[in-house]
Design an enzyme around this catalytic site. Structure first.
Site, PDB file in Angstrom:
ATOM      1  N   SER A 255       0.817  -1.216   0.000  1.00 54.42           N
ATOM      2  CA  SER A 255       0.000   0.000   0.000  1.00 54.42           C
ATOM      3  C   SER A 255       0.854   1.270   0.000  1.00 54.42           C
ATOM      4  CB  SER A 255      -0.947  -0.059   1.189  1.00 54.42           C
ATOM      5  OG  SER A 255      -2.037   0.758   0.922  1.00 54.42           O
ATOM      6  N   HIS A 397      -7.854  -5.543   0.640  1.00 55.69           N
ATOM      7  CA  HIS A 397      -6.616  -4.774   0.740  1.00 55.69           C
ATOM      8  C   HIS A 397      -5.770  -5.315   1.903  1.00 55.69           C
ATOM      9  CE1 HIS A 397      -4.232  -1.141   0.243  1.00 55.69           C
ATOM     10  NE2 HIS A 397      -4.280  -0.942   1.548  1.00 55.69           N
TER      11      HIS A 397
END
Ligand code: GTR
Length: 421
Positions: A255, A397
């Site tokens: 990320s 995620h």
């Protein structure tokens, strides 16, 4: 009240009420059919010039430096080119993972002019590694402290970073499959992002950025620049360790730390492979698609990650002189593997695949043919590609054992069914 000024006020009110509805900074779009028409900057054209290059020599001598300058000026900020001396202290080693590895914890001190900063490192070294058989290394920052990547109390607790919450020992084990990495012969070197640059708009300068008082102005580096700079310092440190094969250093990041890993690999050719996991906007995904997180959204929520200048492009992303496929191109001819997650539309998985594809001309200069589709592959399949690689995982995620397994699957492996979760 004069008529003119009251009209002026009404206009202002109307603009304030309705501008958010038309501006791209409004709600994110997850609809492929609403992706605007866009033209990507030509990878082989030198930014700011008419020249198009066609040889590796010109790429390395002209295009690469110009691209690095463009990303520094407009996106991540200029990395200070000053000599920082490093020293180490607190070196301690102890066996972990039932003797399969050694945990070596070191404090790295940076000195510049009269300024100091320090970062705590954890090196996980396979017991099989020796100067005669040095181990390949994976470098990556962690989100919440070195103590969160394992439940073993041998890992020192990270000092709390200003403005950041703390997390418990072992709470990020799922992101760091250390035992399996060590069994595959990899060493891992990590540090806490909060030690490096606290992830907080008020405090982000209190870590390594405090070394650079001249880091000012619209192209100053922010937290991502600081994280990337430090990844290179970890590579410097690795270069001093005889049990590490410094010709086989990979960099990984999830990320926001995936954005930092890509920027680090773009600048530092010692990283022979980069694994950018769910890195999305201003990482592996094309900005011009405005799918999921956009330049407008990210510069509003996280202005301190970037050079302040990036915010100028919030409403005119097509005027950015570069797009993220050129960040990937900067890494040519080295391996770039982008990992996406099916439910992580915020990071625009397809925009990441398209960015990889669009970096191909830089690889072609080196005689590397790359073939990637323009549609997402099935989830949990063997990674696509050989030097420009991509995988899509089911789920959300995150970075999980399945992602690491994909990153470490040798290119050209036979298709498998689902990797273990
Ligand atoms: C989000 C941010 C993303 C990504 C993510 C993360 O809030 O919008 O760009 O960086 O955080 O780091 O997990």
């Amino acid at each position: 009240m004069p008529l003119r000024s009251s009209i002026g006020r009404w206009t202002l009110l109307i603009v304030h009420l309705f501008l958010p509805l038309v501006s791209t900074s409004a709600a994110p779009s997850y609809d492929e059919s609403s992706v605007p028409a866009y033209t990507l900057p030509d990878v082989l054209r030198v930014p700011g010039e008419d020249r198009r290059i066609s040889t590796v020599e010109d790429w390395e001598r002209i295009a690469r430096p110009a691209l690095l300058a463009a990303f520094s000026t407009h996106v991540y900020g200029h990395t200070p080119r000053v000599r920082v001396t490093t020293t180490t202290s607190d070196d301690s080693s102890q066996p972990i993972l039932g003797g399969k590895a050694l945990l070596r914890q070191t404090r790295l001190h940076f000195h510049h002019a009269d300024r100091k900063a320090s970062v705590d490192l954890a090196l996980i070294l396979p017991a099989t590694a020796s100067p005669a058989r040095p181990a390949p290394l994976i470098i990556g920052l962690n989100f919440w402290g070195n103590h969160t990547i394992s439940s073993d109390p041998a890992f020192r607790m990270a000092a709390p970073a200003p403005g950041m919450e703390t997390r418990e020992r072992g709470s990020m084990n799922r992101r760091w499959p250390l035992e399996s990495l060590v069994e595959q012969g990899y060493a891992v070197l990590t540090a806490f992002r909060g030690d490096v640059a606290p992830d907080n708009p008020t405090h982000y300068r209190s870590g390594v950025l405090s070394l650079f008082p001249d880091n000012t102005g619209p192209s100053r580096m922010g937290a991502i620049g600081a994280w990337s700079w430090t990844l290179s310092r970890l590579a410097d440190h690795a270069g001093t360790l005889p049990e590490i094969d410094s010709t086989r250093i990979s960099v990984i990041g999830h990320s926001r730390l995936g954005k930092a890993a890509l920027w680090a690999a773009a600048q530092d050719t010692r990283f022979v492979r980069v694994f950018a996991n769910n890195s999305g906007c201003m990482g592996g995904a094309l900005s011009r698609r405005e799918f999921g997180e956009t330049v407008a959204i990210i510069t509003r929520n996280f202005p301190y990650w970037f050079a302040p200048r990036l915010a100028d492009y919030a409403e005119r992303v097509n005027e950015l002189p570069i797009d993220q496929h050129q960040l990937i191109a900067l890494i040519a001819p080295r391996l770039v593997h982008i990992g996406a997650a099916q439910q992580d539309l915020w990071a625009d998985p397809r925009g990441e695949l398209l960015a990889l594809r669009a970096a191909a001309p830089a690889y072609a200069l080196y005689g590397i043919a790359t073939e990637l589709p323009d549609q997402l592959p099935p989830a949990d399949a063997t990674p696509l590609g050989t030097v420009l690689r991509f995988h899509l995982r089911t789920g959300r995620h995150d970075i999980l054992a399945a992602d690491w397994q994909a990153y470490l699957t040798p290119p050209g492996s036979r298709p498998t069914s689902r990797p273990p979760r």
